[in-house]
Design a protein around this motif. Structure first.
Motif, mmCIF file in Angstrom:
data_model
loop_
_atom_site.group_PDB
_atom_site.id
_atom_site.type_symbol
_atom_site.label_atom_id
_atom_site.label_comp_id
_atom_site.label_asym_id
_atom_site.label_seq_id
_atom_site.Cartn_x
_atom_site.Cartn_y
_atom_site.Cartn_z
ATOM 1 N N GLU A 1 -25.779 -22.402 12.986
ATOM 2 C CA GLU A 1 -24.517 -22.005 13.623
ATOM 3 C C GLU A 1 -24.757 -20.989 14.727
ATOM 4 O O GLU A 1 -24.175 -21.076 15.814
ATOM 5 C CB GLU A 1 -23.552 -21.439 12.579
ATOM 6 N N ARG B 1 -22.593 -25.703 3.191
ATOM 7 C CA ARG B 1 -21.223 -25.202 2.977
ATOM 8 C C ARG B 1 -21.097 -23.732 3.372
ATOM 9 O O ARG B 1 -20.050 -23.300 3.840
ATOM 10 C CB ARG B 1 -20.796 -25.399 1.525
ATOM 11 N N LEU C 1 -21.112 -24.154 7.365
ATOM 12 C CA LEU C 1 -19.917 -24.851 7.858
ATOM 13 C C LEU C 1 -18.911 -24.932 6.719
ATOM 14 O O LEU C 1 -18.895 -25.890 5.959
ATOM 15 C CB LEU C 1 -20.281 -26.260 8.330
ATOM 16 N N LYS C 2 -18.087 -23.897 6.605
ATOM 17 C CA LYS C 2 -17.198 -23.774 5.444
ATOM 18 C C LYS C 2 -16.177 -24.913 5.330
ATOM 19 O O LYS C 2 -15.754 -25.261 4.248
ATOM 20 C CB LYS C 2 -16.502 -22.416 5.470
ATOM 21 N N ASP C 3 -15.765 -25.479 6.460
ATOM 22 C CA ASP C 3 -14.767 -26.557 6.425
ATOM 23 C C ASP C 3 -15.401 -27.942 6.593
ATOM 24 O O ASP C 3 -14.738 -28.905 6.944
ATOM 25 C CB ASP C 3 -13.712 -26.327 7.516
ATOM 26 N N ALA C 4 -16.700 -28.048 6.321
ATOM 27 C CA ALA C 4 -17.428 -29.286 6.623
ATOM 28 C C ALA C 4 -17.158 -30.411 5.636
ATOM 29 O O ALA C 4 -16.961 -30.179 4.444
ATOM 30 C CB ALA C 4 -18.922 -29.008 6.665
ATOM 31 N N GLU C 5 -17.194 -31.625 6.168
ATOM 32 C CA GLU C 5 -17.283 -32.830 5.348
ATOM 33 C C GLU C 5 -18.763 -33.168 5.288
ATOM 34 O O GLU C 5 -19.422 -33.266 6.322
ATOM 35 C CB GLU C 5 -16.512 -33.977 5.992
ATOM 36 N N ARG D 1 -20.121 -32.353 9.000
ATOM 37 C CA ARG D 1 -19.275 -32.232 10.195
ATOM 38 C C ARG D 1 -18.158 -31.233 9.933
ATOM 39 O O ARG D 1 -17.457 -31.329 8.928
ATOM 40 C CB ARG D 1 -18.641 -33.578 10.549
ATOM 41 N N SER D 2 -17.997 -30.297 10.864
ATOM 42 C CA SER D 2 -16.848 -29.398 10.838
ATOM 43 C C SER D 2 -16.094 -29.584 12.144
ATOM 44 O O SER D 2 -16.467 -30.409 12.978
ATOM 45 C CB SER D 2 -17.303 -27.940 10.680
ATOM 46 N N LYS D 3 -15.049 -28.784 12.363
ATOM 47 C CA LYS D 3 -14.288 -28.883 13.612
ATOM 48 C C LYS D 3 -15.144 -28.499 14.812
ATOM 49 O O LYS D 3 -14.960 -29.008 15.902
ATOM 50 C CB LYS D 3 -13.067 -27.969 13.551
ATOM 51 N N ASN D 4 -16.074 -27.556 14.591
ATOM 52 C CA ASN D 4 -16.825 -26.995 15.713
ATOM 53 C C ASN D 4 -18.229 -27.535 15.910
ATOM 54 O O ASN D 4 -18.804 -27.398 16.978
ATOM 55 C CB ASN D 4 -16.906 -25.469 15.569
#
Length: 199
Positions: A64, A92, A95-99, A109-112
Motif C-alpha cells: 500500500e 486484510r 486492504l481492509k475492504d478487499a475482496e 481487490r479494494s476500491k483503491n
C-alpha cells in the motif's frame, strides 16, 4: 510486457512488482513477462523497495505504501512457498475492504488498489519451478526437484552451463523455452501476467 527497474516516463506502467528477497524472481519475471504484450506495457520492479527487503508475507504490508509513493495501484507480489503461512491475514490488514479470491495468484481487490500474490515453488522456492521447466524442456528428469534449495540452485546453475546450448543465465534459458512449458512450470505467474494484459 517489459520489466523495468527505474521509471523513464516513456512506458505505460500497469503494475509494480515486489518480492521478499533474492533476485532470481527478477530474472524470471523479466524473461517471462516480455512474452506477454511486450511492446505496449511495462511493470516496475524497484531495485530496493522502500530502501530494504522484507521476507515472506511482510512484503504485502509494504504494498500500500509503495502504491502511494509511485501512484501505481496494481501490485504483483511474488513469494516463495516456504515463507507462506497466512496470506489472507496480511492482505486484510493492508486492504481492509478487499475482496480476496482463492487460487494462485491470490487476487485482493479494494476500491483503491489490486494486489496479485503469486506463490512460487511446489513446496519451498522458485528453484522448484525452474527445475520443473528444465525437465519439461529436456523431456526427462535432468534436475532433481526434491533436492534442498541450496543444492537445487547449484544443480540448475550447472545444467544451464552445460546443456540447452549453454545459455548460462536463467533469463536466456527462459527466453528459449516453449511457452506451454513455461505456463505449466510457472502456472501462477503465467496466470497473473495474463490478467495484467487486461489492466
Amino acid at each position: 510486457m517489459k520489466v523495468i527497474t527505474t521509471e523513464t516516463g516513456k512506458e505505460k506502467i500497469v503494475a509494480i512488482a515486489l518480492t521478499g528477497d533474492g533476485r532470481t524472481e527478477l530474472k524470471v519475471l523479466e524473461a517471462i513477462a516480455q512474452r506477454y504484450n511486450g511492446k505496449e506495457r511495462a511493470m516496475l520492479f524497484p531495485k530496493s523497495p522502500l530502501g530494504g527487503t522484507s521476507k515472506g508475507t511482510s512484503i504485502i504490508k509494504t504494498a500500500e505504501l509503495v502504491a502511494k509513493i509511485t501512484g501505481i495501484t496494481t501490485v504483483l507480489i511474488m513469494i516463495d512457498r516456504e515463507h507462506v503461512q497466512d496470506i489472507e491475514g496480511p492482505l486484510r490488514e493492508t486492504l481492509k475492504d478487499a475482496e480476496i479470491g482463492p487460487g494462485n495468484p491470490i487476487i485482493a481487490r479494494s476500491k483503491n488498489m489490486t494486489i496479485l500474490v503469486v506463490i512460487l515453488g511446489k513446496k519451498k522456492a522458485i528453484e522448484e519451478n525452474l527445475a520443473e521447466l528444465i525437465n519439461l524442456e529436456a523431456g526427462k528428469q535432468v534436475v532433481d526437484p526434491k533436492l534442498p534449495v541450496k543444492e537445487l540452485k547449484s544443480q540448475i546453475k550447472y545444467i544451464l552451463k552445460t546443456e540447452f546450448g549453454k545459455p548460462k543465465s536463467i533469463k536466456k534459458f527462459l527466453e528459449r523455452c516453449k511457452m506451454e512449458n513455461i505456463e505449466r512450470a510457472f502456472d501462477g505467474l503465467a496466470r497473473a501476467l495474463k490478467l495484467l494484459e487486461d489492466f
